[in-house]
Write a protein that holds these residues in place. Structure first.
Motif, PDB file in Angstrom:
ATOM      1  N   PRO A  26       0.800  -1.229   0.000  1.00 24.91           N
ATOM      2  CA  PRO A  26       0.000   0.000   0.000  1.00 24.91           C
ATOM      3  C   PRO A  26       0.830   1.275   0.000  1.00 24.91           C
ATOM      4  CG  PRO A  26      -0.971  -1.602   1.476  1.00 24.91           C
ATOM      5  CD  PRO A  26       0.343  -2.188   1.029  1.00 24.91           C
ATOM      6  N   THR A  27       2.059   1.198   0.499  1.00 25.12           N
ATOM      7  CA  THR A  27       2.914   2.387   0.510  1.00 25.12           C
ATOM      8  C   THR A  27       3.774   2.502  -0.749  1.00 25.12           C
ATOM      9  OG1 THR A  27       4.657   1.190   1.700  1.00 25.12           O
ATOM     10  CG2 THR A  27       3.011   2.385   3.021  1.00 25.12           C
ATOM     11  N   GLY A  28       3.638   1.549  -1.658  1.00 26.45           N
ATOM     12  CA  GLY A  28       4.355   1.636  -2.926  1.00 26.45           C
ATOM     13  C   GLY A  28       5.657   0.882  -2.988  1.00 26.45           C
ATOM     14  N   ALA A  29       5.995   0.122  -1.953  1.00 24.44           N
ATOM     15  CA  ALA A  29       7.212  -0.686  -1.977  1.00 24.44           C
ATOM     16  C   ALA A  29       6.964  -1.986  -2.741  1.00 24.44           C
ATOM     17  CB  ALA A  29       7.657  -1.003  -0.549  1.00 24.44           C
ATOM     18  N   PRO A 276      -0.921  -0.342  -5.444  1.00 22.82           N
ATOM     19  CA  PRO A 276      -1.068   0.859  -6.261  1.00 22.82           C
ATOM     20  C   PRO A 276      -0.129   0.839  -7.456  1.00 22.82           C
ATOM     21  CG  PRO A 276       0.332   1.329  -4.391  1.00 22.82           C
ATOM     22  CD  PRO A 276      -0.161  -0.082  -4.203  1.00 22.82           C
ATOM     23  N   VAL A 277      -0.400   1.711  -8.418  1.00 25.71           N
ATOM     24  CA  VAL A 277       0.568   1.985  -9.470  1.00 25.71           C
ATOM     25  C   VAL A 277       1.516   3.067  -8.962  1.00 25.71           C
ATOM     26  CG1 VAL A 277      -0.911   1.302 -11.387  1.00 25.71           C
ATOM     27  CG2 VAL A 277      -1.029   3.658 -10.532  1.00 25.71           C
ATOM     28  N   ARG A 278       2.678   3.121  -9.575  1.00 24.99           N
ATOM     29  CA  ARG A 278       3.644   4.155  -9.199  1.00 24.99           C
ATOM     30  C   ARG A 278       3.509   5.364 -10.119  1.00 24.99           C
ATOM     31  NH1 ARG A 278       9.308   0.900  -7.741  1.00 24.99           N
ATOM     32  NH2 ARG A 278       8.656   0.233  -5.651  1.00 24.99           N
ATOM     33  N   PRO A 279       3.647   6.573  -9.548  1.00 27.61           N
ATOM     34  CA  PRO A 279       3.629   7.770 -10.378  1.00 27.61           C
ATOM     35  C   PRO A 279       4.728   7.705 -11.442  1.00 27.61           C
ATOM     36  CG  PRO A 279       3.490   8.334  -8.049  1.00 27.61           C
ATOM     37  CD  PRO A 279       3.813   6.874  -8.132  1.00 27.61           C
ATOM     38  N   PRO A 280       4.490   8.234 -12.625  1.00 31.92           N
ATOM     39  CA  PRO A 280       3.422   9.188 -12.946  1.00 31.92           C
ATOM     40  C   PRO A 280       2.054   8.583 -13.220  1.00 31.92           C
ATOM     41  CG  PRO A 280       4.753   8.813 -14.879  1.00 31.92           C
ATOM     42  CD  PRO A 280       5.423   8.058 -13.770  1.00 31.92           C
ATOM     43  N   LEU A 281       1.902   7.257 -13.179  1.00 32.73           N
ATOM     44  CA  LEU A 281       0.577   6.676 -13.348  1.00 32.73           C
ATOM     45  C   LEU A 281      -0.297   7.015 -12.148  1.00 32.73           C
ATOM     46  CD1 LEU A 281       1.457   3.142 -14.772  1.00 32.73           C
ATOM     47  CD2 LEU A 281       0.792   5.200 -16.033  1.00 32.73           C
ATOM     48  N   LEU A 282      -1.592   7.091 -12.404  1.00 28.78           N
ATOM     49  CA  LEU A 282      -2.580   7.337 -11.367  1.00 28.78           C
ATOM     50  C   LEU A 282      -3.562   6.173 -11.341  1.00 28.78           C
ATOM     51  CD1 LEU A 282      -3.362  11.111 -12.039  1.00 28.78           C
ATOM     52  CD2 LEU A 282      -1.985  10.161 -10.172  1.00 28.78           C
ATOM     53  N   PRO A 283      -4.198   5.924 -10.199  1.00 31.77           N
ATOM     54  CA  PRO A 283      -5.143   4.799 -10.120  1.00 31.77           C
ATOM     55  C   PRO A 283      -6.363   5.020 -11.007  1.00 31.77           C
ATOM     56  CG  PRO A 283      -5.252   6.142  -8.139  1.00 31.77           C
ATOM     57  CD  PRO A 283      -4.071   6.637  -8.921  1.00 31.77           C
TER      58      PRO A 283
END
Length: 302
Positions: A26-29, A276-283
């Motif tokens: 959830p934190t992007g790791a 989640p996806v990582r930026p620059p992508l958005l959900p």
């Protein structure tokens, strides 16, 4: 009437390959435990190959160390039940070479290599790039022709020349040039994998080797069923299965959002590892996620 002989199909990495997403926490790791669970799920439901760190795997926003760790984790999870092809394409030949060597150490069975982007090298330079990567390890190379992403085509004549080079064994075709695919199939022994889900049956019917599918993240058994039916001689069923998947394929890959975004949104609703996806992508917007789940349910309960 004498039955037609089915086309010979080189399948160095299997037949139903999934372009697997890269799960994050959830934190992007990087979620290595989730990657292992998802890989096991996909293999248990019909995938005989997994392609990691490709377009769907968010390769531009994962580090070199994460890419290697992902290969190792998935290898541990699936053992020898499926092949692993590691995406190593970058804009830099030296960087791609280094990634290829690390993928080999981590346990990959093959390398997915896109044309070097941004610099827009001419075809002789693209050819030299691929030869360099093929020479860097003992792993076989898959040419990844996806000009919509790289900004440059691996031209058919370049592919024909590279087909003669040791270690270059396959193509993941996202060129949308079906004539070129047939020309290369007729003149080489390259394994040709459909990289666009709407082309899975069409390319297989003219001698392709199978697919590297984004949509297989969410319906692996259905897409394997397309190829199973064709191999069994039930071409009508193969066509029906391909057509029934059209609405979901369109929603996931042709609705203006990257396939990574739609796949992760749908996987989350199915309680499978995604994150989640990582930026620059958005959900994906909530309404898109609801529509995707509805299409998935319609396909899997029909």
């Amino acid at each position: 009437m004498t039955p037609l002989t089915p086309p010979t199909r080189p399948q160095p990495f299997g037949r139903t390959l999934c372009a697997m997403i890269t799960p994050f926490t959830p934190t992007g790791a990087l979620d290595l435990e989730g990657a292992g669970r998802l890989a096991d799920h996909l293999v248990a439901r019909g995938c005989d190959g997994l392609v990691l760190s490709g377009t769907t795997g968010e390769s531009p926003t994962t580090t070199d160390a994460e890419k290697s760790a992902l290969v190792a984790a998935v290898r541990e999870a699936v053992g020898n039940r499926a092949s692993i092809v590691a995406g190593v394409g970058t804009a830099d030949t030296a960087h791609t070479t280094a990634l290829a060597r690390e993928a080999e150490k981590a346990g990959a069975d093959g390398l997915l290599v896109a044309a070097p982007y941004y610099s827009r090298p001419p075809q002789d330079a693209i050819e030299a790039h691929f030869r360099t990567i093929a020479d860097a390890t003992d792993l076989p190379v898959v040419l990844y022709d996806i000009p919509a992403r790289t900004g440059i085509r691996i031209e058919p004549d370049t592919v024909l020349r590279l087909a003669e080079y040791p270690g270059i064994v396959a193509v993941k075709d996202c060129s949308y040039d079906f004539l070129a695919a047939q020309k290369i199939l007729a003149r080489t022994d390259l394994a040709y994998y459909a990289g666009c889900d709407e082309h899975i049956l069409a390319l297989y019917a003219v001698g392709g080797s199978g697919c590297v599918s984004t949509v297989a993240n969410v319906v692996p058994d259905h897409l394997r069923g397309v190829l199973d039916a064709f191999d069994a001689g039930d071409t009508a069923r193969a066509a029906d299965l391909q057509q029934r998947a059209t609405a979901l394929i369109e929603a996931m890959t042709a609705n203006g959002l990257p396939g990574t975004v739609t796949t992760k949104a749908l996987l989350t609703t199915l309680n499978l590892p995604a994150g989640p996806v990582r930026p620059p992508l958005l959900p994906a917007p909530p309404e898109t996620t609801v529509a995707l789940r509805s299409l998935h349910e319609a396909l899997t309960t029909a």
